[in-house]
Design an enzyme around this catalytic site. Structure first.
Site, short mmCIF file in Angstrom:
data_model
loop_
_atom_site.label_atom_id
_atom_site.label_comp_id
_atom_site.label_asym_id
_atom_site.label_seq_id
_atom_site.Cartn_x
_atom_site.Cartn_y
_atom_site.Cartn_z
N ASP A 27 5.13 51.31 12.28
CA ASP A 27 6.12 52.02 12.17
C ASP A 27 7.33 51.23 13.08
O ASP A 27 6.85 50.21 13.82
CB ASP A 27 6.21 53.38 12.68
CG ASP A 27 5.77 53.45 14.27
OD1 ASP A 27 4.65 52.61 14.38
OD2 ASP A 27 6.20 53.94 14.93
N GLU A 37 3.75 54.80 16.89
CA GLU A 37 3.83 54.36 18.16
C GLU A 37 5.34 54.32 18.79
O GLU A 37 5.48 54.71 20.02
CB GLU A 37 3.34 52.87 18.19
CG GLU A 37 3.12 52.15 19.65
CD GLU A 37 4.37 51.76 20.22
OE1 GLU A 37 4.16 51.87 21.62
OE2 GLU A 37 5.42 51.50 19.58
#
Length: 450
Positions: A94, A157
């Site tokens: 991500d 994250e």
């Protein structure tokens, strides 16, 4: 024995092409964004790992403690040859939101542009290059991997990894390893590698101020009735003293490594304007790595252009405190909350609420696995040995890995250099350094079985 230098060089063109394809997927896990792109990104990573020869690849997810569904992660495994260690390679797929599009020097942040030996695009360094460094090492070794390998690529994250601790606990047996490589940090400089041995923790909180039930005329009531926005400004100003040091009582500070960080280098890397002064006291590396910071991330209040001549009844800000190694996140939150509440001189309703917390960590980077890593770095960087650095940013789940796998050596590495501009506009990846990172990881897998 395979010629790893030649093998890595041979796979790099394909690795770069796949990196560009990953960057084109806008995998932002923040609320309000289309999370189907995060799922697409996980699918793409899984397919790349299968194509690299990993025999057991799965996409997994779980829920956060509040019941919110977590984003998809990828776990790929290949068993160890008899007597060989197992290595866990971590990265995340991500990315941060693109932010202010007008600040980018390209039309679309999710397209990759090459300029002067660097690739530009959101996530190209943080952390899709970390994903591809792992894949480059696997491709370079082919069928001859000398170690057992688990590759773990998570998908939230950048938004705090709310479900990650639970995910690690659920898949603890599959993630167990002798060595854990976290590819989400950076190097000391271009041409000079580093191992990250300390990271600050984080406490993000909201502070809300209420003074009345509705807005009133600033001329008729000003001078007697306080407004929420002015009180909020006073509270936020109290976070620092006149030197720019954090003024929240009770927070921990520690000593940093003896590295010298030249002021002119820092000014250039941060893009500071002429005349702007540094804040805080003490050595630069201590201010950046081992002392607390307080930052106002955003304010909810009327915009300047559309604001009325009125006393505002409500205002809110988001505050981020980075905490030094040795601090506990909930202790720091309690200190922040107590400080802000104590600064309320005019009796407004002040509410401080936690957004997220994460503990700092310190890594004892001694032992055979760290020696193997330092030798691999030195070989990849043509004899330049790595230095141990701290990082001002936070990766709280490293403390979780340390707790759940206490016998594993945790190596924190990464692809970023000081001009990577992760999280900001014009994020970029230095191609020469990326090639060295890929080679170093392949060499590390060799060195771990020497």
């Amino acid at each position: 024995m395979i010629d790893l230098h030649a093998a890595v060089e041979a796979v790099l063109p394909g690795v770069r092409a796949d990196l560009e394809r990953l960057v084109r997927i806008p995998s932002v896990a923040f609320p309000g964004f289309d999370h189907s792109h995060v799922r697409d990104s996980a699918d793409a990573v899984a397919e790349l790992l299968r194509g690299a020869g990993m025999p057991d690849v799965r996409i997994v997810s779980t829920t956060a403690p509040d019941g919110t569904p977590g984003q998809p992660a990828v776990i790929a495994r290949k068993p160890a040859p008899e007597g060989a260690p197992t290595v866990l390679l971590y990265a995340h797929h991500d990315v941060q939101p693109a932010g202010d599009l007008t600040a980018w020097e390209q039309d679309d942040p999710f397209q990759v542009v090459e300029r002067n030996g660097r690739l530009y695009g959101r996530g190209v360094a943080d952390d899709k290059a970390g994903v591809m460094a792992h894949i480059a090492a696997v491709r370079a070794w082919g069928e001859d991997l000398p170690v057992g390998l688990t590759i773990f690529v998570e998908g939230e994250e950048e938004y705090g990894s709310a479900s990650l601790e639970k995910l690690i606990e659920e898949y603890r047996d599959e993630l167990a390893a002798d060595v854990i490589v976290i590819a989400d940090s950076g190097n000391w400089d271009i041409g000079h590698p580093a191992l990250t041995t300390s990271l600050r923790g984080i406490v993000n909180a909201y502070v809300e101020v209420r003074t009345s039930t509705h807005a009133v005329h600033s001329g008729m009531f000003g001078g007697t009735v306080p407004d929420a926005l002015t009180i909020l400004c006073r509270l936020l100003a109290s976070l620092h003293d006149d030197n720019g040091d954090v003024a929240i009582p009770g927070l921990v500070s520690t000593e940093a490594s003896p590295l010298d960080y030249p002021e002119e280098r820092l000014r250039t890397e941060a893009g500071m304007l002429d005349g702007v002064e540094f804040i805080g006291t003490g050595r630069i590396v201590e201010r950046m790595w081992t002392k607390p910071t307080a930052t106002v991330l955003g304010i909810d209040a009327p915009g300047a252009q559309e604001s009325a001549n009125a006393l505002q009844p409500y205002a809110r800000a988001k505050v981020s405190v980075r905490i030094a190694p040795g601090e506990k996140d909930m202790d720091a939150y309690a200190a922040l909350k107590a400080h802000l509440e104590s600064q309320n001189a005019w009796g407004a309703q002040v509410t401080v609420s936690l957004d997220q917390g994460g503990n700092p960590c310190v890594i004892d980077a001694t032992g055979p696995s760290y020696d193997a890593a330092r030798d691999a770095f030195a070989e990849a960087w043509d004899g330049v040995r790595p230095v141990d650095i701290g990082v001002g940013g936070s990766i709280p789940f490293i403390a979780t890995f340390q707790e759940l796998f206490p016998n594993a050596a945790v190596l924190v590495t990464g692809v970023e250099d000081p001009d990577a501009r992760a999280h900001g506009p014009n994020e970029s990846l230095h191609l020469g350094e990326f090639a060295r990172v890929c080679l170093a990881e392949a060499l590390l897998l060799r060195n771990l079985v020497k």
